[in-house]
Design an enzyme around this catalytic site. Sequence first.
Site, mmCIF file in Angstrom:
data_model
loop_
_atom_site.group_PDB
_atom_site.id
_atom_site.type_symbol
_atom_site.label_atom_id
_atom_site.label_comp_id
_atom_site.label_asym_id
_atom_site.label_seq_id
_atom_site.Cartn_x
_atom_site.Cartn_y
_atom_site.Cartn_z
ATOM 1 C CB SER A 1 5.924 3.986 -0.437
ATOM 2 O OG SER A 1 4.853 3.326 -1.097
ATOM 3 C CB SER B 1 -0.846 0.023 1.277
ATOM 4 O OG SER B 1 -1.960 1.158 1.054
ATOM 5 C CD GLU B 2 -1.266 3.911 -2.949
ATOM 6 O OE1 GLU B 2 -1.191 2.505 -2.917
ATOM 7 O OE2 GLU B 2 -2.226 4.439 -3.188
ATOM 8 C CG ASN B 3 -0.900 3.854 3.605
ATOM 9 O OD1 ASN B 3 -0.798 2.782 2.817
ATOM 10 N ND2 ASN B 3 -0.922 3.748 4.712
#
Lengths: 217, 233
Positions: A87, A45-47
């Site tokens: 990320s 997840s990009e967070n």
Amino acid sequence: MLDKTGIAKRIAKEVQNGYYVNLGIGIPTLVANYVRDDIEVEFQSENGVLGMGPFPFEGEEDADIINAGKQTITTLPGASFFDSALSFSMIRGQHVDLTILGAMEVAENGDIANWKIPGRMVKGMGGAMDLVASAENIIVAMMHTNKKGESKLLKKCTLPLTGVGCVKKIVTNLAVIEITESGFKLLERAPGVSVEMIKQATEGALIVEGEIPEMQF
Amino acid sequence: MINKKVENVDIALKGVKDNMTFMLGGFGLCGIPENAISKLVSLGVKNLTCISNNAGVDDFGLGLLLHKKQIKKMISSYVGENDEFERQMLSGELDVELIPQGTLAERCRAAQAGFPAIYTPAGYGTEVAEGKETREFDGKMYVLEHAFKADFAFVKAWKGDAAGNLIFKGTARNFNPVMCGAAKITVAEVEELVPLGTLDPNQIHIPGIFVQRIFQGAHYEKRIEQRTVRIKI
């Protein structure tokens, strides 16, 4: 014809052993529920998390552990946390094997529009532009037509683009379609859907070669 | 040890003025500098430019500054959770620059690392690249994006010490580390300011050199935006 769950189930079959996968918000998030048990996959997840697990049990939510949709999540053994630059190094640096995201429009040449409708509230592109600009393997999960019944598979996108020439495959409620140099190539039909129905719902040129099999789950 | 510790948020925010540009860490409401935001609200500084991935919600995070109309411009990647934001944006009161999330991170990191600009493929061929320099490398097109210039970076960490060393927790890390040292002054607030020497140097995420002021934060609300759970069977 498939519902959103059906689309997620069909896309789950594209996920292969050893893949690192980024799932967008909406239908793509559901894909995680249907990936085969006998393969090893890690969800990014990009967070800033790799190795996402299911939602927490009630009472075990942690405000410091969320996904990109701001939902509370858990992590699996082997998971890691990292900052936003790292990320997107995973994403931009093509270390993520598969990106699954939603779209408002896809064009025959692989252009995608999914972040802005001029004149309406604009929420922003989030990580979508980074994802589509870099991912080698992008699958779009969406309904074949919009709420007005208009095709979302177009000759040319009408909405502001998110990325150019980047989509490789589309899975809709009607069909599985591959983007080729000559346009949308029909690979599979959804159960109970005819080639004619797919043609009618597709504004862009649809390439139909031979018998088109029905999707298998 | 060079001491970065300040006694409270009042001292930590000394020098904050109208018309400044701030970086604020956080993703959604996760890992936001809650104490610094509250203080900015009570200081009443105006005409601010805020660089932050999101803009909070109506009654929390950067939404508090929006509500008091202290923000002139937002630079973010996603702002969908905030009605007041939408109202101000549509009425033209608020200037908004939406940029890809990875580009936002890298423009912070470039400022931190001393790069004037970076090339990214994100946004090429879209309106994000309009008016920007583009260049081809190995057959692929890239957009030149400049490092941010900010007066203050407000970040939030889990643990820290008087030397300014920081450790983050979970996905509350997000943009916080890349904003450290990316502005003229970096102010870190921490949940636990621990005695010097208790943090393992092997486990430090951000070395104190990137932080000018550190203080013990108070009353962290840590609001959850989307409480999603599963049922125990």
